[in-house]
Motif scaffolding. Sequence first.
Motif, PDB file in Angstrom:
ATOM      1  N   CYS A  45    -125.384 -54.522   3.708  1.00  0.00           N
ATOM      2  CA  CYS A  45    -125.652 -55.512   4.851  1.00  0.00           C
ATOM      3  C   CYS A  45    -124.958 -57.011   4.178  1.00  0.00           C
ATOM      4  CB  CYS A  45    -127.044 -55.878   4.989  1.00  0.00           C
ATOM      5  SG  CYS A  45    -127.118 -56.943   6.562  1.00  0.00           S
ATOM      6  N   HIS A  47    -125.752 -59.855   4.989  1.00  0.00           N
ATOM      7  CA  HIS A  47    -126.911 -60.741   4.962  1.00  0.00           C
ATOM      8  C   HIS A  47    -127.560 -60.732   3.760  1.00  0.00           C
ATOM      9  CE1 HIS A  47    -130.925 -62.683   6.251  1.00  0.00           C
ATOM     10  NE2 HIS A  47    -130.152 -63.669   6.616  1.00  0.00           N
ATOM     11  N   GLY A  48    -127.713 -59.589   3.234  1.00  0.00           N
ATOM     12  CA  GLY A  48    -128.541 -59.578   1.907  1.00  0.00           C
ATOM     13  C   GLY A  48    -128.122 -58.138   1.328  1.00  0.00           C
ATOM     14  N   ALA A  50    -129.245 -55.112   1.411  1.00  0.00           N
ATOM     15  CA  ALA A  50    -129.919 -53.914   1.939  1.00  0.00           C
ATOM     16  C   ALA A  50    -129.033 -52.826   2.304  1.00  0.00           C
ATOM     17  CB  ALA A  50    -130.557 -54.375   3.091  1.00  0.00           C
ATOM     18  N   CYS A  64    -130.219 -53.123  10.255  1.00  0.00           N
ATOM     19  CA  CYS A  64    -130.606 -53.146   8.880  1.00  0.00           C
ATOM     20  C   CYS A  64    -132.200 -53.179   8.587  1.00  0.00           C
ATOM     21  CB  CYS A  64    -129.868 -54.702   8.585  1.00  0.00           C
ATOM     22  SG  CYS A  64    -130.525 -55.091   6.898  1.00  0.00           S
ATOM     23  N   LEU A  66    -133.858 -54.556   6.687  1.00  0.00           N
ATOM     24  CA  LEU A  66    -134.552 -55.667   5.895  1.00  0.00           C
ATOM     25  C   LEU A  66    -135.188 -56.845   6.821  1.00  0.00           C
ATOM     26  CD1 LEU A  66    -135.533 -56.146   3.112  1.00  0.00           C
ATOM     27  CD2 LEU A  66    -133.389 -57.401   2.589  1.00  0.00           C
ATOM     28  N   HIS A  67    -134.049 -57.331   7.643  1.00  0.00           N
ATOM     29  CA  HIS A  67    -134.518 -58.345   8.659  1.00  0.00           C
ATOM     30  C   HIS A  67    -134.063 -58.027  10.009  1.00  0.00           C
ATOM     31  CE1 HIS A  67    -133.332 -60.340   4.648  1.00  0.00           C
ATOM     32  NE2 HIS A  67    -134.678 -60.729   4.913  1.00  0.00           N
ATOM     33  N   GLN A  68    -133.548 -56.555  10.210  1.00  0.00           N
ATOM     34  CA  GLN A  68    -133.273 -56.168  11.583  1.00  0.00           C
ATOM     35  C   GLN A  68    -132.070 -56.723  12.340  1.00  0.00           C
ATOM     36  OE1 GLN A  68    -136.969 -56.731  10.802  1.00  0.00           O
ATOM     37  NE2 GLN A  68    -136.542 -54.760  10.130  1.00  0.00           N
ATOM     38  N   GLY A  69    -131.013 -57.252  11.522  1.00  0.00           N
ATOM     39  CA  GLY A  69    -129.876 -57.622  12.189  1.00  0.00           C
ATOM     40  C   GLY A  69    -129.208 -56.162  12.626  1.00  0.00           C
ATOM     41  N   PRO A  82    -130.312 -62.045  12.156  1.00  0.00           N
ATOM     42  CA  PRO A  82    -129.720 -63.340  11.300  1.00  0.00           C
ATOM     43  C   PRO A  82    -128.351 -63.177  10.825  1.00  0.00           C
ATOM     44  CG  PRO A  82    -131.168 -62.020   9.732  1.00  0.00           C
ATOM     45  CD  PRO A  82    -130.841 -61.393  11.342  1.00  0.00           C
ATOM     46  N   LEU A  83    -127.584 -62.289  11.189  1.00  0.00           N
ATOM     47  CA  LEU A  83    -126.190 -61.903  10.822  1.00  0.00           C
ATOM     48  C   LEU A  83    -125.304 -63.117  11.219  1.00  0.00           C
ATOM     49  CD1 LEU A  83    -126.141 -58.066  11.799  1.00  0.00           C
ATOM     50  CD2 LEU A  83    -126.834 -59.217   9.460  1.00  0.00           C
TER      51      LEU A  83
HETATM   52 FE1  FES Z   1    -129.628 -57.226   6.489  1.00  0.00          FE
HETATM   53 FE2  FES Z   1    -130.845 -59.525   6.250  1.00  0.00          FE
HETATM   54  S1  FES Z   1    -130.417 -58.243   4.750  1.00  0.00           S
HETATM   55  S2  FES Z   1    -130.399 -58.461   8.144  1.00  0.00           S
END
Ligand code: FES
Length: 104
Positions: A45, A47-48, A50, A64, A66-69, A82-83
């Motif tokens: 991802c 964003h992080g 994952a 995703c 982790l935070h459902q992006g 949050p992407l």
């Molecule tokens: Fe994928 Fe945060 S790590 S949305």
Amino acid sequence: MSDNWITAASLADIPDDDVIGITINGHPIALYKFGGEVFATDNVCTHGQALLSDGFLEDGEIECPLHQGRFCIKSGKAMCDPLTENIKSYQSRVNGEEVLLLIE
Ligand code: FES
């Protein structure tokens, strides 16, 4: 333009409407089968840390874990918070039972 098609997997390795994680030249890639077509993006991802292959595939988008992006699996476009960054997508083609990806 250099043509660098690499055999990534067997078609049978990817369950219908699902995603698997593979590694090509040490690079993690997510391979999707959706609506009878194969798509590929980077697997980590934007964003992080994952893996999208641990996420949930629905309506042509990968969520995703982790935070459902969500990313469009065809274009790699980031579809929601949050992407903030798109993910790289790869051209794919199927040759018999083999899935090939265009890797630069
Ligand atoms: Fe994928 Fe945060 S790590 S949305």
